[in-house]
Design a protein around this motif. Structure first.
Motif, PDB file in Angstrom:
ATOM      1  N   GLY A  82       0.850  -1.186   0.000  1.00 19.86           N
ATOM      2  CA  GLY A  82       0.000   0.000   0.000  1.00 19.86           C
ATOM      3  C   GLY A  82       0.888   1.240   0.000  1.00 19.86           C
ATOM      4  O   GLY A  82       1.998   1.247  -0.555  1.00 19.86           O
ATOM      5  N   TRP A  83       0.404   2.277   0.651  1.00 25.00           N
ATOM      6  CA  TRP A  83       1.149   3.545   0.683  1.00 25.00           C
ATOM      7  C   TRP A  83       2.588   3.329   1.165  1.00 25.00           C
ATOM      8  O   TRP A  83       3.551   3.696   0.489  1.00 25.00           O
ATOM      9  N   MET A  84       2.725   2.714   2.327  1.00 21.40           N
ATOM     10  CA  MET A  84       4.073   2.582   2.901  1.00 21.40           C
ATOM     11  C   MET A  84       4.942   1.602   2.132  1.00 21.40           C
ATOM     12  O   MET A  84       6.151   1.801   2.006  1.00 21.40           O
TER      13      MET A  84
ATOM     14  N   ASP B 210       1.783  -9.035  -1.593  1.00 20.39           N
ATOM     15  CA  ASP B 210       0.533  -8.363  -1.231  1.00 20.39           C
ATOM     16  C   ASP B 210      -0.612  -9.246  -1.695  1.00 20.39           C
ATOM     17  O   ASP B 210      -0.474  -9.999  -2.673  1.00 20.39           O
TER      18      ASP B 210
ATOM     19  N   ARG C  90      -1.496  -4.438  -6.996  1.00 20.39           N
ATOM     20  CA  ARG C  90      -0.328  -3.883  -6.305  1.00 20.39           C
ATOM     21  C   ARG C  90       0.923  -4.726  -6.587  1.00 20.39           C
ATOM     22  O   ARG C  90       2.023  -4.195  -6.663  1.00 20.39           O
TER      23      ARG C  90
ATOM     24  N   ASN D  11      -1.587  -2.962  11.071  1.00 18.47           N
ATOM     25  CA  ASN D  11      -0.940  -3.229  12.361  1.00 18.47           C
ATOM     26  C   ASN D  11      -1.153  -4.646  12.889  1.00 18.47           C
ATOM     27  O   ASN D  11      -0.268  -5.219  13.522  1.00 18.47           O
TER      28      ASN D  11
ATOM     29  N   MET E 211      -1.002  -7.357  11.594  1.00 15.97           N
ATOM     30  CA  MET E 211      -0.091  -8.374  11.051  1.00 15.97           C
ATOM     31  C   MET E 211       1.375  -8.131  11.402  1.00 15.97           C
ATOM     32  O   MET E 211       2.227  -8.989  11.144  1.00 15.97           O
ATOM     33  N   HIS E 212       1.684  -6.976  11.985  1.00 12.25           N
ATOM     34  CA  HIS E 212       3.096  -6.661  12.238  1.00 12.25           C
ATOM     35  C   HIS E 212       3.797  -7.752  13.041  1.00 12.25           C
ATOM     36  O   HIS E 212       4.903  -8.180  12.725  1.00 12.25           O
TER      37      HIS E 212
ATOM     38  N   GLU F 268       6.995  -0.903  10.082  1.00 17.42           N
ATOM     39  CA  GLU F 268       6.341   0.389  10.305  1.00 17.42           C
ATOM     40  C   GLU F 268       5.847   0.516  11.753  1.00 17.42           C
ATOM     41  O   GLU F 268       5.516  -0.471  12.405  1.00 17.42           O
ATOM     42  N   LYS F 269       5.811   1.769  12.218  1.00 13.64           N
ATOM     43  CA  LYS F 269       5.132   2.028  13.480  1.00 13.64           C
ATOM     44  C   LYS F 269       3.666   1.687  13.280  1.00 13.64           C
ATOM     45  O   LYS F 269       3.219   1.732  12.135  1.00 13.64           O
TER      46      LYS F 269
ATOM     47  N   GLY G 230       9.569   2.967  11.466  1.00 11.54           N
ATOM     48  CA  GLY G 230       9.306   4.137  10.619  1.00 11.54           C
ATOM     49  C   GLY G 230       9.090   5.474  11.291  1.00 11.54           C
ATOM     50  O   GLY G 230       8.147   6.193  10.947  1.00 11.54           O
TER      51      GLY G 230
ATOM     52  N   TRP H  27      -9.193   0.091   7.695  1.00 15.71           N
ATOM     53  CA  TRP H  27      -8.735  -0.749   8.811  1.00 15.71           C
ATOM     54  C   TRP H  27      -8.281   0.082  10.008  1.00 15.71           C
ATOM     55  O   TRP H  27      -8.326  -0.371  11.148  1.00 15.71           O
ATOM     56  N   ARG H  28      -7.879   1.329   9.782  1.00 11.99           N
ATOM     57  CA  ARG H  28      -7.379   2.151  10.884  1.00 11.99           C
ATOM     58  C   ARG H  28      -8.440   2.436  11.958  1.00 11.99           C
ATOM     59  O   ARG H  28      -8.111   2.831  13.069  1.00 11.99           O
TER      60      ARG H  28
ATOM     61  N   TYR I  68       8.589  14.525   1.911  1.00  6.62           N
ATOM     62  CA  TYR I  68       8.381  13.382   2.807  1.00  6.62           C
ATOM     63  C   TYR I  68       9.179  12.156   2.360  1.00  6.62           C
ATOM     64  O   TYR I  68       9.833  11.495   3.173  1.00  6.62           O
TER      65      TYR I  68
HETATM   66  N1  NAD Z   1       5.858   6.201   9.211  1.00  3.41           N
HETATM   67  C1  NAD Z   1       4.858   6.807   8.624  1.00  3.41           C
HETATM   68  O1  NAD Z   1       4.912   8.014   8.367  1.00  3.41           O
HETATM   69  C2  NAD Z   1       3.636   6.013   8.235  1.00  3.41           C
HETATM   70  C3  NAD Z   1       2.682   6.575   7.362  1.00  3.41           C
HETATM   71  C4  NAD Z   1       1.594   5.795   6.989  1.00  3.41           C
HETATM   72  C5  NAD Z   1       1.443   4.507   7.477  1.00  3.41           C
HETATM   73  N2  NAD Z   1       2.367   4.000   8.347  1.00  3.41           N
HETATM   74  C6  NAD Z   1       2.206   2.613   8.862  1.00  3.41           C
HETATM   75  O2  NAD Z   1       2.448   1.723   7.777  1.00  3.41           O
HETATM   76  C7  NAD Z   1       1.611   0.572   7.882  1.00  3.41           C
HETATM   77  C8  NAD Z   1       0.852   0.399   6.583  1.00  3.41           C
HETATM   78  O3  NAD Z   1       0.063   1.548   6.351  1.00  3.41           O
HETATM   79  P1  NAD Z   1      -0.427   1.945   4.877  1.00  3.41           P
HETATM   80  O4  NAD Z   1      -0.999   3.312   4.958  1.00  3.41           O
HETATM   81  O5  NAD Z   1       0.666   1.684   3.909  1.00  3.41           O
HETATM   82  O6  NAD Z   1      -1.587   0.868   4.692  1.00  3.41           O
HETATM   83  P2  NAD Z   1      -2.288   0.425   3.341  1.00  3.41           P
HETATM   84  O7  NAD Z   1      -3.653  -0.028   3.721  1.00  3.41           O
HETATM   85  O8  NAD Z   1      -2.126   1.475   2.291  1.00  3.41           O
HETATM   86  O9  NAD Z   1      -1.406  -0.835   2.874  1.00  3.41           O
HETATM   87  C9  NAD Z   1      -1.446  -2.082   3.498  1.00  3.41           C
HETATM   88  C10 NAD Z   1      -1.191  -3.136   2.412  1.00  3.41           C
HETATM   89  O10 NAD Z   1      -1.141  -4.416   3.036  1.00  3.41           O
HETATM   90  C11 NAD Z   1      -1.787  -5.348   2.178  1.00  3.41           C
HETATM   91  N3  NAD Z   1      -2.196  -6.511   2.932  1.00  3.41           N
HETATM   92  C12 NAD Z   1      -3.215  -6.610   3.831  1.00  3.41           C
HETATM   93  N4  NAD Z   1      -3.285  -7.867   4.314  1.00  3.41           N
HETATM   94  C13 NAD Z   1      -2.297  -8.575   3.704  1.00  3.41           C
HETATM   95  C14 NAD Z   1      -1.857  -9.936   3.788  1.00  3.41           C
HETATM   96  N5  NAD Z   1      -2.451 -10.816   4.585  1.00  3.41           N
HETATM   97  N6  NAD Z   1      -0.796 -10.300   3.038  1.00  3.41           N
HETATM   98  C15 NAD Z   1      -0.185  -9.417   2.202  1.00  3.41           C
HETATM   99  N7  NAD Z   1      -0.575  -8.132   2.074  1.00  3.41           N
HETATM  100  C16 NAD Z   1      -1.612  -7.715   2.819  1.00  3.41           C
HETATM  101  C17 NAD Z   1      -2.962  -4.566   1.592  1.00  3.41           C
HETATM  102  O11 NAD Z   1      -3.464  -5.148   0.418  1.00  3.41           O
HETATM  103  C18 NAD Z   1      -2.304  -3.203   1.338  1.00  3.41           C
HETATM  104  O12 NAD Z   1      -1.741  -3.126   0.053  1.00  3.41           O
HETATM  105  C19 NAD Z   1       0.726   0.805   9.109  1.00  3.41           C
HETATM  106  O13 NAD Z   1       1.238   0.087  10.185  1.00  3.41           O
HETATM  107  C20 NAD Z   1       0.818   2.307   9.370  1.00  3.41           C
HETATM  108  O14 NAD Z   1       0.701   2.617  10.751  1.00  3.41           O
HETATM  109  C21 NAD Z   1       3.453   4.725   8.709  1.00  3.41           C
END
Ligand code: NAD
Length: 383
Positions: free
Chosen positions: A13-15, A44, A49, A83, A85-86, A103-104, A130, A175-176, A332
């Motif tokens: 995803g984003w991170m 993923d 993705r 989170n 799954m971390h 990631e945090k 992170g 999910w958040r 960023y």
């Molecule tokens: N440090 C920072 O500035 C910052 C910013 C944003 C998010 N985060 C952290 O990063 C983490 C991810 O956040 P995000 O915004 O990228 O989330 P997101 O929802 O954009 O991405 C999560 C990804 O995980 C995938 N996923 C879910 N279940 C899965 C599985 N069982 N197997 C494989 N892939 C799976 C999803 O399809 C998705 O692509 C979080 O823990 C969030 O707290 C940190």
């Protein structure tokens, strides 16, 4: 000879994309790093993705995250998943002897973070977490100024992360917003950064009085692959069972008093993360929306007192690796390149650097103390 470091990314995803880009860019900015990241495998559940990851250079992708952890060519695993799954994924990667950049907030609370920290200690490998804002050149400069006594003795401190990503009632229940998947809400998502920067700049939080609130208790169910910025695409409303807002009055180990606040539903600021440090002879302030600026105040006897706006430039830490001249803005994603450099240098040297899982564990204890205090109404120990 430059050593290849096999990179695995789980969660695209984003991170996941930000971490991947950081590995792709790190040698551009730090050609003498001495190791070369190689994008080995990404996982993923989303086929779209995975296709994107292949297009940007991963040699292989998988639906099942275990394929990344089990791949002998993968040396470092990035955990960029929701989170919940971390813990399972990070512990599996650590037990497989991989270095882990996670990631945090490293799970849904202290128990999860503790399990990851224990696995890292047993494995004797390097972790990264992170906490990217530590790496902003203006923040690095502030850190050095405080340590050098440039503001005198710190006696006031306040920090906030006021975000607007969910300020509309039709913002989708990603999910958040679900405790079972995210753990806490604004605490783990935003306050984690505030607490880590506090620890980094002015030292550990000793005890606190916290409050939490949920301003928007129901939201439209999220359908499909959205982000936490997505607006409602369903008529079905679901309960939000973690907090939109949290705050704490705190006492630091040093005796300094301060306040912390985080929101994901504020109207006005966009990513209003800010700290203000006041000492006996000076003050500093920084905010994410103006990441390349540091406000600095120094007492003087000539009557011309006021904050000076310093624009970061080549004289500040790490800036010159990105831009040649003061005032040309960094972004960023550049912070994440600095984070990748820090993590990979730790892997290269076999040496744990900050911020790693131990720093997240200290932060998780503070976040839980805020929740505990919100329940009990009492001051709670935070360590
Ligand atoms: N440090 C920072 O500035 C910052 C910013 C944003 C998010 N985060 C952290 O990063 C983490 C991810 O956040 P995000 O915004 O990228 O989330 P997101 O929802 O954009 O991405 C999560 C990804 O995980 C995938 N996923 C879910 N279940 C899965 C599985 N069982 N197997 C494989 N892939 C799976 C999803 O399809 C998705 O692509 C979080 O823990 C969030 O707290 C940190």
């Amino acid at each position: 000879m430059e050593r290849d470091i096999g990179v695995g990314v789980i969660g695209l995803g984003w991170m996941g994309r930000v971490h991947t880009a950081a590995y792709r860019r790190v040698l551009e900015h730090f050609p003498d790093l001495g190791v070369r990241p190689r994008l080995v495998k990404a996982a993923d559940v989303s086929a779209e993705r995975r296709r994107h990851a292949e297009r940007v250079g991963f040699e292989a992708t998988a639906e099942d995250w275990r394929a990344v952890v089990d791949d002998p060519a993968v040396d470092v695993v990035n955990v960029t998943l929701p989170n919940v799954m971390h813990r399972e994924v990070a512990v599996a990667a650590l037990e497989a002897g991989k270095h882990v950049w996670v990631e945090k907030p490293v799970g849904r609370g202290v128990a999860d973070t503790q399990a990851v920290a224990d696995a890292a200690r047993t494995a004797g490998v390097v972790t990264g977490v992170g906490f990217c804002y530590r790496f902003a050149p203006a923040v690095q400069h502030a850190h050095r100024l405080i340590a050098d006594g440039a503001v005198g003795e710190v006696n006031h401190y306040r920090a906030v992360f006021l975000a607007d990503y969910a300020n509309r009632p039709d913002g989708a229940a990603s999910w958040r917003f679900q405790r079972a998947v995210a753990g806490s809400g604004a605490l783990g998502d935003l306050m984690a950064h505030v607490v880590d920067l506090t620890h980094h700049l002015v030292g550990p939080i000793e005890r606190l009085s916290g409050r939490t609130a949920t301003m928007i208790p129901r939201r439209p169910r999220q359908l499909g692959e959205g982000t936490h910025f997505s607006r409602g695409d369903s008529d079905e409303l679901v309960d939000v069972d973690n907090e939109d807002w949290a705050a704490a009055l705190c006492e630091l180990e040093s005796g300094t008093v301060g306040s912390l606040e985080a929101s994901r539903v504020v109207v006005g600021p966009r990513v209003g993360m800010r700290f203000e440090v006041h000492g006996t002879t000076g003050a500093l302030a920084w905010e994410l929306e103006r990441m390349n600026e540091l406000e600095r105040f120094a007492l003087s006897d000539d009557g011309d007192e006021g904050y000076t706006r310093i624009l970061t430039g080549a004289q500040h830490p790490d800036f010159a690796a990105f831009q040649p001249g003061a005032g040309v803005p960094m972004g960023y994603d550049d912070l994440r390149v600095l984070e990748a450099r820090n993590f990979l240098a730790g892997v290269r040297d076999g040496e744990q650097r900050e911020p790693g899982v131990e720093q997240m564990l200290a932060t998780a204890r503070v976040l839980e103390a805020i929740e505990r205090s919100a329940e009990s109404g009492a001051w709670e120990p935070a360590r």
